[in-house]
Design an enzyme around this catalytic site. Structure first.
Site, short mmCIF file in Angstrom:
data_model
loop_
_atom_site.label_atom_id
_atom_site.label_comp_id
_atom_site.label_asym_id
_atom_site.label_seq_id
_atom_site.Cartn_x
_atom_site.Cartn_y
_atom_site.Cartn_z
CB SER A 239 -0.90 0.00 1.23
OG SER A 239 -0.15 0.42 2.35
CE LYS A 240 -0.35 6.90 -3.10
NZ LYS A 240 0.82 7.46 -3.73
#
Ligand code: GLU
Length: 457
Positions: A239-240
């Site tokens: 994820s980010k």
């Protein structure tokens, strides 16, 4: 037959690094085989797709210098073609209109749920010969096999076999006539002559349906390679928070595309214990047949290490021109440029920190590290003032180095008592490149001016 691969992104957002890795594998295999690598934009979902996302994907490819062969294919421009194939299947009795209403479908699902059966269309219109109900816009369903199984040899996962019972007569055209995903992918891959499909393993379950389409249309089924995901160090979906996921963000963070591609090729593939691969080496060594069947793990420090490697390898004139994008215009040339850049190459992992490092040397400090400053003594200041008075231009880095050592031994100074104040005067802080390099790059009068500034505080 020569190899044709493709990358087929849906332009719902930016290109993420998982997508870039898939594209890279396809690119490398095509190049390795002297074949073609095609780019197809899967933009049939007019609500979720955007022109900006398509442009961003193409830009990311340009940045990576991964050039596709031929024109970009846009699915959104191929609706008439898909219609033809839908009609062909209808004409050949391999597909049929289904007039089931939403309510009927929901009732069927409800019944299946109650009986703990998987949701599945019950083929009620498969052999329908009667008069269609009025006012229902039908969908088109393909006749999937009723018996046996659908099997394929996955180049990564081995043989995959699905019982025909698990695949129902799925929809190939919605009631508004638009074709569905699994249908158009199979048509396009076949018409574009794709021989090998390397894609994320989230598509593994789509493949049997696509095989149904290939077979109904008499197309040759390509080879499939379903690649496991990239996971974060905790083994979860990337994820980010784990770093950037947008490819172009890596560019902004000062990564070189060579480093990013080298990093990505090793996520799921290896060649002995080799870590550094030039594009030529990747092309000559890569094969999708030895892709790893378990998930790979994102490792930021490895990316940093590789980026540092490629920064070190880079010619300094090119490096200088790349720094302009990071707000750093350098007028130095010749040996001074070489000395400064070689010293910074040792310490900096990204172009962003490299540019910062350049500015820290070339611009006189506008502020001084408070801790170091508070420890600065009269004696320390006197030492460095004396030292810079002995300097003259035109010496080499090692000669400046020797001079400072000589000065310290003549005055019986410990390096900390001499170099710390000198560093504070020249760079305003601890750390950074060597003092001899600074003197060589900046010239004696600039060094004297910086020492004088510190004196005046
Ligand atoms: N458009 C699909 C995606 O972005 C890929 C389809 C494929 O590779 O077959 O996930």
């Amino acid at each position: 037959m020569s190899v044709v691969t493709r990358f087929a992104p849906s332009p719902t957002g930016y290109l993420h690094i998982g997508g870039l890795r898939t594209a890279l594998f396809n690119y490398l295999y095509a190049k390795n085989q002297g074949g073609k690598f095609l780019l197809r934009i899967e933009d049939t979902d007019l609500q979720r797709n955007s022109q900006e996302a398509t442009e961003a994907i193409i830009k990311a490819f340009e940045w990576c210098e991964m050039h596709h062969d031929g024109e970009v294919v846009y699915q959104s421009q191929r609706f008439p073609l898909y219609k033809e194939y839908i009609q062909r299947l209808l004409d050949e009795g391999k597909a049929y209109y289904c007039y089931m209403t939403k309510e009927e479908l929901e009732a069927l699902r409800e019944e299946q749920r109650a009986n703990k059966l998987p949701p599945r269309y019950d083929n009620r219109y498969r052999d329908f010969k009667g008069t269609p109900p009025e006012g229902v816009q039908p969908v088109v369903r393909i006749k999937a096999p009723l018996e046996g199984s659908i099997a394929f040899e996955d180049g990564v996962k081995g043989r995959i076999e699905i019982s025909a019972k698990e695949i129902d007569d799925f929809i190939i055209a919605r009631s508004d006539g638009t074709p569905t995903y699994n249908f158009v992918v199979a048509i396009d891959d076949a018409l574009m002559g794709v021989t090998d499909v390397i894609r994320g393993d989230d598509h593994t379950t789509n493949t049997p349906k696509q095989i149904v389409v290939y077979e109904a249309l008499g197309f040759k089924v390509p080879k499939f390679f379903h690649v496991p995901m990239i996971l974060n160090p905790e083994g979860k979906k990337l994820s980010k928070r784990d770093g950037a996921t947008d490819v172009m963000e890596y560019k902004q963070m000062g990564y070189l595309h060579e480093a990013l591609l080298n990093f990505l090729v090793r996520l799921g593939w290896s060649s002995g214990d080799k870590e550094i691969f030039s594009m030529e080496e990747m092309i000559s060594l890569f094969s999708p047949h030895n892709l790893n069947s378990s998930a790979s793990c994102y490792n930021q420090s490895k990316l940093d290490w590789l980026n540092n490697h490629y920064i070190r390898e880079m010619n300094n004139t090119k490096l200088k021109s790349m720094l302009v994008d990071f707000g750093c215009e350098v007028s130095l040339q010749g040996e001074k440029l070489e000395v400064l850049f070689e010293a910074l190459k040792e310490r900096n992992y990204t172009l962003v920190s490299f540019a910062k490092g350049v500015k820290e040397v070339l611009n006189a400090p506008s502020e001084y590290d408070e801790k170091m400053h508070s420890r600065l003594t009269e004696q320390g200041l006197e030492n460095i003032s004396k030292f810079v008075a002995t300097l003259s231009d035109g010496l080499s880095v090692s000669e400046y180095e020797a001079k400072s050592k000589e000065f310290m031994s003549e005055h019986s100074l410990k390096p900390a008592d001499f170099l710390q104040p000198l560093r504070l005067a020249i760079l305003g802080k601890g750390g950074g490149i060597g003092m001899a390099e600074c003197i060589f790059v900046l010239g004696v009068s600039e060094i004297r001016a910086r020492v004088k500034n510190l004196n005046l505080l």
